[in-house]
Write an enzyme that holds these catalytic residues in place. Sequence first.
Site, PDB file in Angstrom:
ATOM      1  N   HIS A 282       0.830  -1.215   0.000  1.00 59.40           N
ATOM      2  CA  HIS A 282       0.000   0.000   0.000  1.00 59.40           C
ATOM      3  C   HIS A 282       0.859   1.258   0.000  1.00 59.40           C
ATOM      4  O   HIS A 282       1.811   1.396   0.762  1.00 59.40           O
ATOM      5  CB  HIS A 282      -1.025   0.000   1.127  1.00 59.40           C
ATOM      6  CG  HIS A 282      -0.483  -0.008   2.527  1.00 59.40           C
ATOM      7  ND1 HIS A 282      -0.129   1.145   3.206  1.00 59.40           N
ATOM      8  CD2 HIS A 282      -0.266  -1.023   3.388  1.00 59.40           C
ATOM      9  CE1 HIS A 282       0.278   0.840   4.416  1.00 59.40           C
ATOM     10  NE2 HIS A 282       0.216  -0.471   4.554  1.00 59.40           N
ATOM     11  N   ASP A 294       6.126   0.597   6.721  1.00 54.65           N
ATOM     12  CA  ASP A 294       4.686   0.397   6.554  1.00 54.65           C
ATOM     13  C   ASP A 294       4.100   1.508   5.681  1.00 54.65           C
ATOM     14  O   ASP A 294       3.657   2.520   6.187  1.00 54.65           O
ATOM     15  CB  ASP A 294       4.025   0.391   7.933  1.00 54.65           C
ATOM     16  CG  ASP A 294       2.552   0.045   7.885  1.00 54.65           C
ATOM     17  OD1 ASP A 294       2.107  -0.550   6.883  1.00 54.65           O
ATOM     18  OD2 ASP A 294       1.838   0.373   8.851  1.00 54.65           O
ATOM     19  N   GLU A 328      -4.917   1.819   2.447  1.00 50.40           N
ATOM     20  CA  GLU A 328      -5.036   0.634   3.296  1.00 50.40           C
ATOM     21  C   GLU A 328      -5.185   1.031   4.759  1.00 50.40           C
ATOM     22  O   GLU A 328      -5.932   0.400   5.508  1.00 50.40           O
ATOM     23  CB  GLU A 328      -3.798  -0.261   3.121  1.00 50.40           C
ATOM     24  CG  GLU A 328      -3.874  -1.604   3.860  1.00 50.40           C
ATOM     25  CD  GLU A 328      -3.360  -1.549   5.294  1.00 50.40           C
ATOM     26  OE1 GLU A 328      -3.610  -2.511   6.038  1.00 50.40           O
ATOM     27  OE2 GLU A 328      -2.725  -0.546   5.682  1.00 50.40           O
ATOM     28  N   GLU A 329      -4.487   2.080   5.175  1.00 49.49           N
ATOM     29  CA  GLU A 329      -4.392   2.402   6.592  1.00 49.49           C
ATOM     30  C   GLU A 329      -5.718   2.827   7.213  1.00 49.49           C
ATOM     31  O   GLU A 329      -6.007   2.476   8.353  1.00 49.49           O
ATOM     32  CB  GLU A 329      -3.351   3.506   6.823  1.00 49.49           C
ATOM     33  CG  GLU A 329      -1.911   3.082   6.546  1.00 49.49           C
ATOM     34  CD  GLU A 329      -1.380   2.070   7.541  1.00 49.49           C
ATOM     35  OE1 GLU A 329      -2.147   1.604   8.404  1.00 49.49           O
ATOM     36  OE2 GLU A 329      -0.193   1.733   7.438  1.00 49.49           O
ATOM     37  N   ASP A 356       3.329  -6.464   3.350  1.00 52.05           N
ATOM     38  CA  ASP A 356       2.878  -5.399   4.250  1.00 52.05           C
ATOM     39  C   ASP A 356       3.228  -5.766   5.684  1.00 52.05           C
ATOM     40  O   ASP A 356       2.407  -5.661   6.590  1.00 52.05           O
ATOM     41  CB  ASP A 356       1.372  -5.161   4.102  1.00 52.05           C
ATOM     42  CG  ASP A 356       0.896  -3.959   4.922  1.00 52.05           C
ATOM     43  OD1 ASP A 356       1.740  -3.142   5.312  1.00 52.05           O
ATOM     44  OD2 ASP A 356      -0.319  -3.850   5.160  1.00 52.05           O
ATOM     45  N   HIS A 426       3.460   2.570  12.740  1.00 52.12           N
ATOM     46  CA  HIS A 426       2.588   3.731  12.953  1.00 52.12           C
ATOM     47  C   HIS A 426       3.197   4.801  13.866  1.00 52.12           C
ATOM     48  O   HIS A 426       2.471   5.619  14.434  1.00 52.12           O
ATOM     49  CB  HIS A 426       1.233   3.299  13.528  1.00 52.12           C
ATOM     50  CG  HIS A 426       0.440   2.408  12.630  1.00 52.12           C
ATOM     51  ND1 HIS A 426      -0.759   1.851  13.014  1.00 52.12           N
ATOM     52  CD2 HIS A 426       0.652   1.967  11.366  1.00 52.12           C
ATOM     53  CE1 HIS A 426      -1.243   1.108  12.019  1.00 52.12           C
ATOM     54  NE2 HIS A 426      -0.394   1.170  11.006  1.00 52.12           N
TER      55      HIS A 426
END
Length: 470
Positions: A282, A294, A328-329, A356, A426
């Site tokens: 992503h 990520d 995606e997130e 991912d 994140h």
Amino acid sequence: MIYQRPLVFLFVILLSFQSNSQTDEKVLREIYTQSLTNGKSYDWLNHLSNQIGGRLSGSLNAEKAVAYTKEELEKIGLDKVWLQPVMVPKWVRGAKEYAYIETEPGKTTTVNICALGGSVATKALGLKANIVEVKSFDELKELGKENVEGKIVFYNRPMQPDLISTFEAYGGCVNQRYSGAVEATKYGAVGVIVRSMNLRLDDLPHTGSMTYDNIPVEKRIPSAAISTNDAELLSTMLELDKSIKFYFKQSCKQFKDVLSYNVIGEITGSEFPNEYMIVGGHLDSWDLGDGSHDDGAGVVQSMDVLRLLKASGIKPKRSIRAVLFMNEENGLRGGNKYAEIAKKKNENHVFALESDAGGFTPRGFSFDCSDANFNQVLNWKPLFKPYLIHYFEKGYGGADIGPLKTDAVVLAGLRPDSQRYFDHHHASNDTFEHVNKRELELGAATMTALVYLFDKYGVNPIPNQKAIKN
């Protein structure tokens, strides 16, 4: 003499198998050599991370990433490169969040927080209230409205440290982040603070998506993550004094959906062009870091799969696509849109591979597929042994490729070493400097090798389905 023909037939089969195995060994060796000596994934990631940065859906940086990756795919010399429109949410963090613990008026301790993705803001002057700690929704229910109303709920369930699979540990506590506000609202809470999804004790808050379900906008409560060190501090202070207060201020805002794109590149198959195999990651990321692990890593690895196939002289039988999914997130809009369009066009997808899980050393793959296809994969394990790739298990493919799932499609997920992944996930330290060039390139080669094998040998049909010719 009556056994001569069966013995000759068996000998021919064994020779053919040995010949195929030797050929595959040479092809995989070439793929790994190309990736480790002439790889492009690290350079692409450098640009995505350091020249563009965090790529939150709907942001200017996300637009820049779409333009950059499309241009780089075109340079590879693929048969097709195009953008697939998709509407995505636009959430903006705003000014840096601020929080403190108050033991008495004028006596405060500053702590590290960040707004959860999709959260509403506090009032302009912030929110201050008493705080109650729980480790589960059941504990929250036991407290009841009389003990929660007007207070901030502090979810403090840590990731389980004795689980070797860190993704299993993450799955065991992420519901408090995603659904914590919904549950707290039921009991009249005015805000939510969630322990960061991180196995390490540090000062970095980790964001991530959350939901309000169908709660009206005017009744939504602000939600933030607190660093693990500060979660420990807050918990200890609450043990000593239940009357302490918590203050936090955040200015995030949700705007109307905006137009963005999935980026798609294709090598058209030489024999079965209407059978599609995809690799993907992503393109969007959270905004605190630059999204290198990520999922910048998965994006550039997927791009390099197509380049490595060409550089290794492999002409796929089936059409191979790299799909760089958007959103995606905080919505999975890109994955859902790709599957929707594929269904409308009646495209026959037979295989999908997602990266991912970070750019760390590849350990193997997890597969969501039939037993027949999984047994075929197990036969390939000796080909991966020289590269120390040993993890081949039934399991989860990936979020963005999930909407493609049918009984006839093989879904696979690259599984790198996961022990350090949630140190960065994140958070503001998900940055380029924490990605190792060699590990990233090994992952790209490993993905390419699996794509090559599935393209060469095909996907085993489900019962009563017409066999795929090879």
